[in-house]
Design a protein around this motif. Sequence first.
Motif, PDB file in Angstrom:
ATOM      1  N   CYS A 212      26.809   6.485 -27.669  1.00 29.93           N
ATOM      2  CA  CYS A 212      26.577   4.703 -26.664  1.00 29.93           C
ATOM      3  C   CYS A 212      27.657   3.560 -26.700  1.00 29.93           C
ATOM      4  O   CYS A 212      27.455   2.476 -26.786  1.00 29.93           O
TER       5      CYS A 212
ATOM      6  N   CYS B 274      23.064   4.761 -31.775  1.00 27.69           N
ATOM      7  CA  CYS B 274      23.167   6.580 -31.214  1.00 27.69           C
ATOM      8  C   CYS B 274      23.177   7.334 -32.243  1.00 27.69           C
ATOM      9  O   CYS B 274      22.522   7.508 -32.988  1.00 27.69           O
TER      10      CYS B 274
ATOM     11  N   CYS C 166      28.033   9.141 -34.629  1.00 25.87           N
ATOM     12  CA  CYS C 166      29.482   8.812 -34.312  1.00 25.87           C
ATOM     13  C   CYS C 166      29.912   8.361 -36.175  1.00 25.87           C
ATOM     14  O   CYS C 166      29.973   8.043 -36.637  1.00 25.87           O
TER      15      CYS C 166
ATOM     16  N   CYS D 244      31.485   4.083 -35.330  1.00 27.38           N
ATOM     17  CA  CYS D 244      32.211   2.912 -34.460  1.00 27.38           C
ATOM     18  C   CYS D 244      32.262   1.710 -35.593  1.00 27.38           C
ATOM     19  O   CYS D 244      32.670   0.509 -34.708  1.00 27.38           O
TER      20      CYS D 244
HETATM   21  S1  FES Z   1      26.389   4.169 -33.376  1.00 33.29           S
HETATM   22 FE1  FES Z   1      26.907   5.548 -31.575  1.00 33.29          FE
HETATM   23  S2  FES Z   1      28.862   5.021 -30.917  1.00 33.29           S
HETATM   24 FE2  FES Z   1      28.500   4.420 -33.003  1.00 33.29          FE
END
Ligand code: FES
Length: 107
Positions: A40, A46, A49, A88
């Motif tokens: 994402c 998402c 990561c 992230c």
């Molecule tokens: S939750 Fe998607 S890159 Fe971290």
Amino acid sequence: MPTITYHHSDGSVDEIDVVPGTSVMRGAVAGGISGIVGECGGQAICATCHVYVRPEYLPALPPPSDDEEEMLEETAAPRDPERSRLGCQLKTGPRLERIVVDVPEEQ
Ligand code: FES
């Protein structure tokens, strides 16, 4: 210059220097480090990561936001209640000059 170290489940280790402000996810994607997808782009929607932060680095981190907490319930690999974070959301900088994480076997 901040340093991020990634330990993989096969025993290999990647260590990279990044400019301040680079997240654990961005560092991995830009550095071609396997095991962190960042689908994402860092929006915390998402969970690809997911990383396990080494315990000695936990005190330097801000607590997860509600959004991050929610996504941590969706990780492919089991969540560790103490060590799991979204890469992230972990940004290097003056308060985080060094961080060491374990990369899950799956994302
Ligand atoms: S939750 Fe998607 S890159 Fe971290």
